[in-house]
Design an enzyme around this catalytic site. Structure first.
Site, PDB file in Angstrom:
ATOM      1  CE1 TYR A 287      -3.970  -2.071   0.769  1.00 35.21           C
ATOM      2  CE2 TYR A 287      -2.400  -3.438   2.005  1.00 35.21           C
ATOM      3  CZ  TYR A 287      -3.629  -3.258   1.271  1.00 35.21           C
ATOM      4  OH  TYR A 287      -4.621  -4.333   1.238  1.00 35.21           O
ATOM      5  CD  GLU A 288      -0.764   5.597  -2.905  1.00 38.92           C
ATOM      6  OE1 GLU A 288      -0.434   6.759  -3.720  1.00 38.92           O
ATOM      7  OE2 GLU A 288      -1.672   5.241  -3.955  1.00 38.92           O
ATOM      8  CB  ALA A 289       0.295   4.879   3.409  1.00 42.45           C
TER       9      ALA A 289
ATOM     10  CB  THR B 277       5.256   2.094  -1.391  1.00 38.20           C
ATOM     11  OG1 THR B 277       4.811   3.790  -1.366  1.00 38.20           O
ATOM     12  CG2 THR B 277       5.237   1.523   0.007  1.00 38.20           C
TER      13      THR B 277
ATOM     14  CG  ASN C 233       0.380  10.249  -3.648  1.00 35.44           C
ATOM     15  OD1 ASN C 233      -0.045  11.309  -2.850  1.00 35.44           O
ATOM     16  ND2 ASN C 233      -0.476   9.314  -3.291  1.00 35.44           N
TER      17      ASN C 233
END
Lengths: 268, 304, 304, 268
Positions: free
Chosen positions: A57-59, A91, B108
């Site tokens: 998960y990118e977090a 990530t 991001n």
């Protein structure tokens, strides 16, 4: 061992979509997902045919083994029995852009016939009708994962000839375009909708019908697609969920946060 | 003979911290998704009627929706905003339509690298996202948003994104000592880079701990004191969002916010009731209620 | 109904790990200064008579001096080598004079960023060192060593250094599970970046721990299993150098090495006695002696 | 309070050099040092006039409060009561290149009149006589710290007209050259040797005699300097160590690892 498939009416379309997503994951693969249906699909895959899949998960959660459903990709629930909890550069940069992610799952508000994705604006850029959430890590995932699974609703206004805004790169303008742009990843490989599954023609890089969900007609699909869909001569039906898959799926999301239970959604 | 250094005390109150931010300032905004957003700081900026801030963040939610709703922030450089798992951010939507808010879109990874670049003292960072898309070419207010160059070593195309050194970095962490040495449990999101990018850095924390506790395990420090200018003790400072190992989110409150803010009147009512209508963060917490907060505490061994 | 994943077992022996390295391979070499050098791995490469390796590292000491002395490594891209606090690295000096070893010089920051760039999948990284000096212009064997560009955003000069993706990364860590999730106590040097730069990654560790121990504190993992191909249990694997929280360096042994290696004969004698003359790492440790090793153990609360 | 200075013969030259180094550190400053004399100088400063100085070692130790002498900049001893233990990109990249280091200490095998430093080769680059350790973090420190203190032995072959190799940038070719090259830091500000202290003329950026150590003659300095040293009209004597400084210094390095005790070095 013969598979024990559920019959129409015994599962919902969302359940079928989650099962399709899960089946797109191979054992041992590194899988990049967000919240919602992709999370459920990845959790299902790990509990069925792909126990060694590693969910990122990118977090910052890496090789997550969550047992509770998360609302946010930064949700502490995703840290349960993870290999590591680090951050975004880990990530999206080191794992994903570094070439170590096999399959990434993304959603889309619009896609075009080359699998290009819009998650930013509906309407004109200068005077948009709706402002969507934006790329998030979506562009990063679609740019650099080895292959991409897109999960979305099948509607004519979403399957369009021309995107209002190109957020994440499918095959751009066709064969060779990704390479020319300098992109690292393999591009989209599968689109799972509420009507069908679609893949991409290796020659033209255009979207091609792959399987039709039980009870859906070709007519329905064409009416809900705004671009010219490649339709092969023989299109098989989508393999329905097995009873085992359904049972696991319902145990994963017992309160129906992402997949309302059949009883609750008799209309589906 | 050893002369022990008097420990520098960087503690100030939340009110004092918000007062440091002038109208028009540029802020790195910490937290990611539902994790550790500086919610209490957002509330205090609203109470102090700050205007025209530019916010840099990766993905943020209810916290920046409040900043947009109250006309505190007018520009955002970011990758994502929504009330994740629930819907689109209602106030930002409305403010965009009004023309009161502008968004410059990145990814991001691009934003996280822009913070890393700022922290590293280099004017740009390279990446392989954004290529071939409108993210590269469509701009709102930046003169230069990103540049594509040919790598002098490999000949491949590489995107350069401009580094960010905002006036302030605002981060909410697990714990900090009064000198500013901060620990962050669980994921760090982009806070490690972001906390080093700001010209001034304000660290809000769930709790203040003794510096000897920090110094007994220096490899646990996520933000060393050298980067930090001000420290604010701010328990439940991310409520109704979550802090890893401390507390879970209050889904009922978040859903109520989302529903109510679908209309301008609803938002005004929420703002009056929970933000401008209370004196400070402690009064806000009292309004939520001790019993309700206690129920949200993380239940070991789970970090939520 | 939960089907538990069988834990993947990546453990191999030190001998098997060294056998994976073909002559002529390019290696990221972990550890920094006296901290966590892969000393046992260096010994095993010597025993297996590897030749013509290229070593990438920031600053290394007795470990790479041994690789040069035994003609295992012929090229180095690095920033620093010496027996710190004692003198110049005796074997590398001699091999350079013979023409058997070539060094391409960078700075510590440049090398660390080259590893980060390789790990990030970008072909270069920007920095503000090397400007105006011979480091930028004088080259040994690289066709392109570094390039100066003008920043498209600020107009300032920025150095680009080429990223490194070596065939293997060799790192020695505190502890690892058999899947390859590694924890590193104390400073990480450039090992976090270097461990992610290699096409194949071999992690040597002081101890193997149960994966549930790692997974109960995921924010302590410095190298997640996804990056790691092989795991080697290798206690006292950095001896006579140090491992934070585990053991101190053996200064007497290091000084003996330094004195003896001032001559080729002395080095040959050392190599025969401590490396090629012993069967494996365990025999080496036995030769040093259990009592001597125990005295070097870290004494809590000190990490040394 | 009047200072109680030690008399000639009561301290060694190395002790004087360490004291000079310590005095170059102001309270509250962020100080980047390596092993050897600079480490001792920084530890002395923290124990005297600069208790809030924060010592950074490039291996990753930040705000170190070591109580034992380290042999390596990566030595675990430096982790004692540190604020943080991280890595090279943290110290050399984020702290140093990020503009947060006030003063960096470096050594030199050769320097020229603009304070440029060689720590790489003695002799011709193609056929060097001696291969030195190289830059390490030296070039990074000298490139980006706000000011630089160089500590070295004063010999004619080390204070040269032309370096054999330019490892770390002083003022390069003179005024404006650092800025033109794109360097961030302020450049060298002080050179401490066994004979004197030197600073840099603000106009020409050339090395200038600042103070002469007790017992040393101008003649001696000039004989041991291979470039044209700027000599102001009045050059004060270097302030000797105080008894307090000496006592603390000897407590810092009780076994004389970096500074042999006077008794052990009666020849100095």
């Amino acid at each position: 061992m013969e598979k024990n498939y559920a019959k129409p009416g015994e599962y919902t379309t969302l359940e079928l979509m989650a099962v399709c997503g899960a089946r797109a994951i191979k054992n041992g693969e590194v899988v990049f997902v967000g919240t919602g249906l992709p999370m459920i699909a990845a959790m299902l895959a790990k509990r069925t045919h792909a126990p060694r899949a590693r969910i990122v998960y990118e977090a910052g959660f890496i090789d997550s083994n969550a047992i509770d459903i998360a609302l946010s990709i930064a949700d502490s629930r995703l840290g349960y029995r993870a290999s590591a909890a680090i951050g975004l550069i880990e990530t999206l940069g080191l794992l994903l852009q570094g070439g170590r992610v096999d399959v990434g799952f993304v959603g889309a508000a619009q896609i075009d016939e080359y699998g290009n994705i819009n998650t930013t604006y509906i309407g004109d850029f200068e005077h948009p009708t709706v402002r969507l959430p934006g790329s998030g890590g979506g562009n990063d995932i679609v740019s650099s994962a080895k292959r991409i699974v897109i999960i979305m609703t099948h509607e004519r206004r979403k399957m369009v000839k021309k995107l209002d805004y190109l957020t994440s790169p499918g095959f751009l303008t066709g064969p060779g375009a990704r390479e020319k742009a300098g992109l690292l990843g393999g591009g989209p490989s599968l689109v799972v909708t509420n009507l069908c599954q679609m893949d991409f023609d290796p020659e033209t890089k255009r979207i091609r019908l792959a399987t039709i969900h039980p009870g859906v007609t070709l007519q329905q699909i064409m009416e809900n697609t705004g671009f010219d869909l490649i339709i092969p001569e023989h299109v098989p039906a989508t393999e329905p969920p097995t009873y085992e898959e359904l049972a696991i799926l319902r145990a994963i999301d017992p309160y129906g946060i992402y997949i309302p239970r059949p009883a609750q959604t008799s209309s589906s | 003979m050893l002369v022990e250094a008097p420990v520098e005390d960087k503690r100030i109150t939340l009110k004092e911290a918000a007062k440091l931010i002038p109208d028009g300032a540029h802020l790195f905004w910490g937290g990611f998704g539902f994790q550790r957003p500086p919610m209490a700081f957002a509330h205090e900026l609203v109470r102090q009627k700050k205007r025209n801030l530019t916010i840099y963040t990766c993905g943020s939610e209810m916290d920046i929706d409040i900043l947009a709703g109250a006309y505190v922030a007018s520009r955002f450089e970011l990758a994502f905003f929504a009330i994740e798992g629930i819907g689109l951010a209602p106030n930002i939507q409305r403010r965009i339509r009004e023309g009161a808010v502008q968004i410059e879109d990145y990814t991001n990874l691009a934003m996280a690298l822009r913070f890393l670049g700022g922290a590293l003292g280099v004017p740009f960072m390279p990446l392989k996202s954004m290529l071939g898309t409108d993210l590269l070419t469509k701009k709102r207010f930046r003169e230069k948003k990103a540049e594509v160059i040919t790598c002098p070593f490999t000949g491949e195309k590489v995107v350069l994104v401009p580094s960010v050194r905002p006036d302030f970095s605002i981060v909410h962490v697990s714990r900090v000592d009064k000198e500013g040495n901060a620990q962050i449990d669980g994921i760090k999101g982009e806070d490690v880079e972001g906390a080093r990018a700001g010209k001034k850095v304000i660290v809000l924390a769930e709790e203040i701990v003794d510096t000897e506790f920090i110094r007994s395990q220096p490899d646990q420090t996520a933000i060393p004191n050298i980067y930090v200018d001000y420290v604010v003790e701010c328990p439940w400072g991310a409520y109704p969002m979550m802090v890893y190992n401390y507390y879970d989110y209050d889904l009922e409150h978040i859903r109520m916010y989302y529903q109510q803010c679908k209309t301008e009147e609803g938002w005004q009512k929420y703002c009056e009731e929970y933000i401008t209508g209370v004196e400070d963060h402690m009064e806000f917490l009292k309004k939520i209620g001790f019993e309700r907060l206690l129920k949200l505490r993380a239940k070991k061994p789970f970090p939520y």
